[in-house]
Design a protein around this motif. Structure first.
Motif, mmCIF file in Angstrom:
data_model
loop_
_atom_site.group_PDB
_atom_site.id
_atom_site.type_symbol
_atom_site.label_atom_id
_atom_site.label_comp_id
_atom_site.label_asym_id
_atom_site.label_seq_id
_atom_site.Cartn_x
_atom_site.Cartn_y
_atom_site.Cartn_z
ATOM 1 N N ARG A 141 0.702 -1.248 -0.177
ATOM 2 C CA ARG A 141 -0.054 0.075 -0.133
ATOM 3 C C ARG A 141 0.804 1.088 0.119
ATOM 4 O O ARG A 141 1.780 1.383 0.791
ATOM 5 C CB ARG A 141 -1.052 0.083 1.249
ATOM 6 C CG ARG A 141 -2.108 -1.235 1.187
ATOM 7 C CD ARG A 141 -2.655 -1.379 2.444
ATOM 8 N NE ARG A 141 -3.401 -0.052 2.930
ATOM 9 C CZ ARG A 141 -3.668 0.061 4.398
ATOM 10 N NH1 ARG A 141 -3.542 -0.774 5.133
ATOM 11 N NH2 ARG A 141 -4.349 1.062 4.549
ATOM 12 N N ILE A 142 0.638 1.914 -1.178
ATOM 13 C CA ILE A 142 1.369 3.488 -1.072
ATOM 14 C C ILE A 142 0.208 4.537 -1.212
ATOM 15 O O ILE A 142 -0.464 4.617 -2.009
ATOM 16 C CB ILE A 142 2.193 3.321 -2.553
ATOM 17 C CG1 ILE A 142 3.432 2.218 -2.345
ATOM 18 C CG2 ILE A 142 2.942 4.845 -2.835
ATOM 19 C CD1 ILE A 142 4.016 2.012 -3.582
ATOM 20 N N LEU A 143 0.542 5.236 -0.081
ATOM 21 C CA LEU A 143 -0.470 6.480 0.031
ATOM 22 C C LEU A 143 0.238 7.709 -0.683
ATOM 23 O O LEU A 143 1.209 8.088 -0.196
ATOM 24 C CB LEU A 143 -0.672 6.651 1.465
ATOM 25 C CG LEU A 143 -1.061 5.593 2.110
ATOM 26 C CD1 LEU A 143 -1.585 5.813 3.605
ATOM 27 C CD2 LEU A 143 -2.127 4.753 1.632
ATOM 28 N N CYS A 144 -0.389 8.479 -1.577
ATOM 29 C CA CYS A 144 -0.048 9.718 -2.249
ATOM 30 C C CYS A 144 -0.770 10.811 -1.730
ATOM 31 O O CYS A 144 -1.946 11.074 -1.721
ATOM 32 C CB CYS A 144 -0.380 9.338 -3.541
ATOM 33 S SG CYS A 144 0.332 7.785 -4.450
ATOM 34 N N HIS A 145 0.134 11.840 -1.306
ATOM 35 C CA HIS A 145 -0.549 12.934 -0.781
ATOM 36 C C HIS A 145 -0.058 14.039 -1.660
ATOM 37 O O HIS A 145 0.965 14.055 -2.239
ATOM 38 C CB HIS A 145 0.021 13.269 0.690
ATOM 39 C CG HIS A 145 -0.087 11.969 1.481
ATOM 40 N ND1 HIS A 145 -1.242 12.195 2.594
ATOM 41 C CD2 HIS A 145 0.557 11.106 2.037
ATOM 42 C CE1 HIS A 145 -1.146 11.274 3.411
ATOM 43 N NE2 HIS A 145 -0.162 10.444 2.808
#
Length: 315
Positions: A126-130
């Protein structure tokens, strides 16, 4: 001469701990082609053009940090999440939509949230992009944090470990330990009651200013796992300082600032550039101003010009 006013600036906000940079996260993947589709075509990141250019490994640049993605028979899973700062949320969503068909038989997915876009790589990471914000101290493109799920009751001990062994800032907020590992970068250890996945050997890499101090303290505790070379060593267990009880396992590759690769310039492309709407001179990624410098009103004008140029490049 005007006498300086005490308290005008928070000077402590400029302090850095001994850990100065989170340089890379290393995750084994099962297919370099699928990795290229996800990391480059989907996320819009950049394959390092100089290192690991064959088909058995790739280094993927994201600002000043990297993913290292060697080919392995069984892909590795990070027990948590990686947080990236990626500009232009709408362009990101369009890219992810375009690669959905190519990744249809994998674990790939993406979901919009109010403050980030959650993506899942073909192997379940899981990679969260802000979007860029003050939370990330002016970072416009980069790796802002790695967040691990850790057993309940371990956050305080983990924060104590990094403070005592690495002399870096660490605090506990709620159920999570936050460890400073660079400007706008953190390791986060969030307590969870869920059953922990088995550790499969993935690792992170940090640069430290005082290299010998942590080495001596790790050696004293019997935690060193590899004396790599003059500029690098490794350890895997995070232990509670008072009891030496193991709290969590994640291999750390620790490098000194004399390591030949420290601060190596990384190439970052402009993912909006295409052959159908090509703009000369815009191949390389140029950061958009995310905060005013010394309250300079001209920054807003530069930001507006950048946004207009970006819109023209996108057609």
């Amino acid at each position: 001469m005007t006498k300086p006013k005490a308290g005008k600036y928070d000077r402590s906000a400029e302090d850095l701990g001994n850990v100065v940079a989170l340089e890379h996260v290393n995750l084994g993947i099962a297919d370099q082609g699928l990795g290229t589709v996800f990391y480059m075509s989907g996320l819009g990141l950049t394959r390092d053009p100089y290192m690991m250019t064959s088909i058995d490994n790739m280094w993927v640049n994201v600002g000043r940090s990297q993913f290292h993605l060697p080919t392995m028979a069984k892909a590795q899973r990070l027990r948590g999440r990686v947080g990236l700062v990626i500009p232009d949320r709408e362009a990101l969503l369009q890219r992810l939509g375009r690669v959905t068909g190519m990744l249809g038989d994998t674990r790939f997915a993406f979901v919009e949230h109010e403050d980030h876009v959650e993506t899942t790589c073909p192997w379940g990471n899981r990679i969260l992009c802000h979007a860029p914000s003050s939370r990330f101290e002016g970072m416009a493109l980069g790796m802002a944090y790695v967040e691990f799920d850790v057993p309940a009751g371990t956050a305080q001990g983990i924060a104590d470990f990094y403070r005592e062994v690495f002399a870096t800032g660490a605090r506990v907020e709620g159920d999570a330990a936050h460890v400073a590992v660079g400007i706008g970068q953190e390791l986060i250890f969030r307590e969870s009651d869920a059953a922990a996945e088995a550790y499969d050997g993935h690792h992170i890499q940090l640069y430290v200013a005082n290299f010998s101090g942590p080495h001596a303290r790790l050696l004293e505790r019997g935690l060193l796992t590899e004396e790599s070379n003059q500029h690098q060593y490794r350890f895997q267990q995070i232990t509670e300082p008072a009891t030496c009880r193991t709290l969590f396992e994640i291999e750390h590759e620790i490098r000194s600032l004399r390591h030949p690769m420290y601060a190596r310039p990384l190439v970052n492309r402009n993912p909006l550039q295409t052959n159908r709407a090509y703009v000369p001179g815009r191949d390389g990624w140029v950061p958009e101003p995310t905060r005013a410098e010394m309250d300079d009103p001209r920054v807003e004008m530069r930001r507006e010009r950048f946004e207009e140029a970006t819109r023209r490049a996108a057609g």
